[in-house]
Every structure is written in C-alpha cells, then in structure tokens.
Design an enzyme around this catalytic site. Sequence first.
Site, PDB file in Angstrom:
ATOM      1  N   SER A 191      -1.532   3.487   0.451  1.00  0.00           N
ATOM      2  CA  SER A 191      -2.091   4.750   0.885  1.00  0.00           C
ATOM      3  C   SER A 191      -1.252   5.969   0.506  1.00  0.00           C
ATOM      4  O   SER A 191      -1.782   7.073   0.486  1.00  0.00           O
ATOM      5  CB  SER A 191      -2.289   4.741   2.402  1.00  0.00           C
ATOM      6  OG  SER A 191      -1.051   4.674   3.086  1.00  0.00           O
ATOM      7  N   LYS A 229       4.250  13.009   2.776  1.00  0.00           N
ATOM      8  CA  LYS A 229       2.930  12.414   3.017  1.00  0.00           C
ATOM      9  C   LYS A 229       2.265  13.101   4.205  1.00  0.00           C
ATOM     10  O   LYS A 229       2.931  13.416   5.199  1.00  0.00           O
ATOM     11  CB  LYS A 229       3.093  10.914   3.289  1.00  0.00           C
ATOM     12  CG  LYS A 229       1.791  10.134   3.435  1.00  0.00           C
ATOM     13  CD  LYS A 229       2.042   8.641   3.660  1.00  0.00           C
ATOM     14  CE  LYS A 229       0.752   7.836   3.680  1.00  0.00           C
ATOM     15  NZ  LYS A 229       1.004   6.382   3.858  1.00  0.00           N
ATOM     16  N   SER A 246       1.975   0.332   1.510  1.00  0.00           N
ATOM     17  CA  SER A 246       1.524   1.683   1.168  1.00  0.00           C
ATOM     18  C   SER A 246       2.566   2.574   0.494  1.00  0.00           C
ATOM     19  O   SER A 246       2.229   3.665   0.040  1.00  0.00           O
ATOM     20  CB  SER A 246       0.995   2.403   2.409  1.00  0.00           C
ATOM     21  OG  SER A 246      -0.303   1.957   2.711  1.00  0.00           O
TER      22      SER A 246
END
Lengths: 486, 95
Positions: free
Chosen positions: A147, A72, A171
């Site tokens: 996210s 990420k 997330s």
Amino acid sequence: MSLATLSLSEVQSGFRSGAFSPVEYLEALEARIAALEPTVGAFLSRDLAPARAAAQAADVHLPLGGIPVGIKDAISVRGETCSCASKVLAGYRAPYDATVIARLRAAGAIPFGRLNMDELAMGSSTENSAWHPTRNPWDVTRIPGGSSGGSAASVAAREIPVALGSDTGGSIRQPAALCGCVGVKPSYGRVSRYGLGAFASSLDQIGPLARSVRDCAAVLNVIAGHDPRDSTSLDLEPEDFLAGLGRDDLKGVRLGKPKEYFIDGMDARVRNAVEAAIRRCEELGAEIVEISLPHTEYAVSTYYILSTAEASANLARLDGIRYGHRAQNPANLLDLYERTRAEGFGNEVKRRIILGTHVLSSGYYDAYYLRAQKVRTLIRRDFEAAFASVDAIVCPTSPEAALRLGERGQDLLKTYLADIFTIAANLAGICGLSVPCGFIEEGSVRLPVGLQFLGRALDEAKLLRIADTYERAEAWSSQAPPLETP
Amino acid sequence: MSDSVLDVESVARLARIALTPEETRAFADQIGRILEHIELLRRVDVSAVEPTAHANPVFNVLREDVPVEGLERDSALALAPRQAHHLIMVPKVVE
C-alpha cells in the site's frame, strides 16, 4: 545534473561543506516533483512554505539536518491533511505529530508531502486510493505496488530522498521491490505507531524507503526507539544501524533459502533474478542453506483472518461523530453511522471490514479467529526453528514484477495470494527488507525485481549489514528509471 | 468452518455499513471465495498449540498515574463534522 538525484550522504556532505543549502536542495526537489507529478502521481499534496521555513532554519549537523522526508498519508503530521487516502477522512487535519514525525524533526529532518497509498493501507497496488492511482516510475502504465505505493514511487523517481511507509503484510517491501528501491519493515515493537492510522495493530510497523540500505539505516536510527504512547513499543538499548555497514564480503554468514518461497505460480523471470542474486551472495562468501518453513501455505489465510478482524475493530472509530466524513441529514444515529461508512469507505475496505466482522462474530470466533491465532504460533515457530541455524533468510519479495494498472481485475483471491512472501514476517513479528536485485524485460521496458532478506526479531543491524554488502556488490540500487524531466 | 454461512446483509448491519443490493450480492460472492480458501486452515492440527495474539511477549504495560498534556480541547473539537457550544453535535439519541 539536478541536486535531486544525489544520494542522501552526498546531500549531507553538500550541506555541511556549504556547496548548497537545504533551501536550494528543497527547491531542486520541488522542481523535479512539479515536473514529474503529472506522470507519476505519488503525492496527494505538499505544502512548500512550511518546508522552506524549516529548511531555512535547519541545523545541517543533526543526523538528518535539512533532509526532506516524504510521509505516507497514514502518518500524522500536525496541521497537515491525513486522509489515509480515504474519503472517510477527507479534509481531516492531524492535530498532533506522530512519534516518528517528532523524532524526525528532532533529528533535523523536514516532513514534506503526503504520499499516496491504498485506502486505509488495504491493497498492494495503490489503485485503491480514493483520490488517484500512482504510477510506477519504470513504466507509467504499471502499478507501483502498495500500500505504500506513493512512498516507493516518489523515492524511485528521485522526487524525495527518503520516505516513510507502513507495512502490515508487505506494504513497504512489495512496493519497494516493484519500484526498484529499498524498503525496511522493522521488527514488531521497534518503531512507535503512535499517530499511524491503525489497520491491524498486531501487525503494523512504520519503516523507511530509500535508494540504498545505508539511507534506510540512517532513517531507522532516528525513528526507532521506545515510546510510552505505544504500549507495544519495546524499551531497548539504542543501536546505531549505520555502524556495521560497509563490509565487502559475506564470509561466515549463513543464509537460509526456504523451499516454499520458490513456487510454480511465480514469474520465472523474477525467480531467475532472485536465484542469481542468491548465487551472488554465495560468491561474496555466504553459505546458502536450504531450509523449510512448512506452514507457509497457511500464511495468507491466517493473515486475512487476523488482519481483517483487527481492522474491523480499529475502523469502528470512523463513525462520523468526532472527525472525518459525516453523512448529511441523518434520520437517526444508526442511519448516520451506516451512511457515513457507506459513503466514506471504498469497496476493498468494505469487503475487509465485512470479512473481519464475520470471522469475529458469535459462533465463528473459534473456527476462524482463534484457529488463525494458533496457526500464527506455528508460523512463528517455523521462523524460530530456521533462525536457529541461519543468520537470515533470503527469498523473493514478490512473486511477480509490476502489473499494468487494472491488469489484476477483480480476482481478489489472486491479489491476496500475491502477498505470500511478505506476510509471514508480519505474523511472526520479525524484521525484513527488500533490496533491488535486477530487472526483467517486458517489451522495451525494464521492471525492477526485489530480493527479500528476513531476520530474527530485533536483528535489524545484521539484516541491514548483509543487505548493504549485497547491494554494493551490485549496481541495481543506483539505477534510475527512465523519466523525462524538462 | 464448512458450515460457515456468510450472511452479508446482517454482518454489514453489525459493521454499520449500508450496502446496496448489488454490493450485497457482489460481496457475498467475493468474500465467499476468500472464505473457501481459508478452509485450508482446517487441515492444520492446532490441538496442542497456544494462540499468538501478537508477536512480542509484552504484558500489562503501565505508567505512573500522573497527569500529562493531552490534545487541546479546541483543536479536537475543531475536527468534529458538527459542533456548537464546545460540544460535538449528534442526532437525538433519547426520545
């Protein structure tokens, strides 16, 4: 069949038997990524040369030897861009490895690629990325969740076998649910956040996303552990999260089904899939116990006070002085700050910083922040009371399947309320995971549904064991989205 | 909380974010609706409840006072938007 679609353990056997090499595997992944990315858009960037060099040198007998891991964009990898999908960090290259990256490297893994996300981890659709949205591999007109949407989409699309995400209010788990993969939010303190772009420091955790519970456990084995550089990381005896997996029944397991997690506003088809999964757990021998988490309805309000307050403090560092974006030709220092942040942050980040600054401001602190911290105590106690009588909690991950891009529009409150099933775990510091539990039909497409298991703090081993048994009793996790590759 | 008045303009100034008048109006409306929802928390009796700052009872984490390797000066400086003479350049702050 492409090597890219093999499971992690199949890849490891292939490496160790010499059937194929880490370089061949990496190249098979890269070919698939290159073919799919114009459609999926999970990656912000990737740098093949250093990954290939690492693959060439890989020791395949290490726990994750030669395995590429998608990262990420909030997690620092030395020398690579780390923008947190924000213009305010455009071009920023991390000068050091996050602790989770150092641990992955020590276990032989190869950090590969920067995965898209909502800007600074604020959002649950990956539409808030400053760069481009990511699309759900099951239906590319839909969001992947967020996210950590790039992490979930890349894993679901078989572009990468495992990825790291971060979970402040769901997330990791929510995008895993929407993309049909497995995502684990470890307990607070289990995994070091050193090198993670901080959002809300009392809630953030890094965790794995993968195509199976077992693969997540293999990654958790590597990234978990004490780190003197993160004062919230706990100094615990190392555990082998793979050791207990492989049980075929849930006999003797008590699963709590919280009545507050089956609500009128949720998609009835999602609810049906989750109810069916819970019946499956019962068939496997689990005892299902109706429980109550009475403060659930306050979780969203509590979360949006505490997380925005913490974010407003954490993001103060993004001021254009030491790194990141700086506004041109400032009249003075204040002008530099104000325009740097106006230009650098997107709307959702600005809104949350303003909300967070407001709830911390003089005269409102007790009414908002302190009260929310007290309600947080009640939410934590709800879980403590529940775990006195059950081994784990079973519930939906998200009240809905993946929406179309732009479908939510500007209804912020509705967006925030959709986090209802995931945020309490962060507030309480407990562990949670999402595992696929079926599909809903939407016209000609199938959209994945996630089943959430929540466990008491530091009880990951049991949680993974339960989820692994459920997962293998069904075949949901092994289903691949209908993506065309040449 | 019901007497809470959100003055987006002054809060944005505290947060060091320049907003356009359109943004100020839009945020006042959007954040106002979130604050209305947050009013829900007034219903909870928290009179005898201790606050939770974070989930683990970990206090006073200290380490031995010995020097360790940190970030190299040049690699940290290289990140600055403007730098010269091994210094980060900023607008003049003292008249």
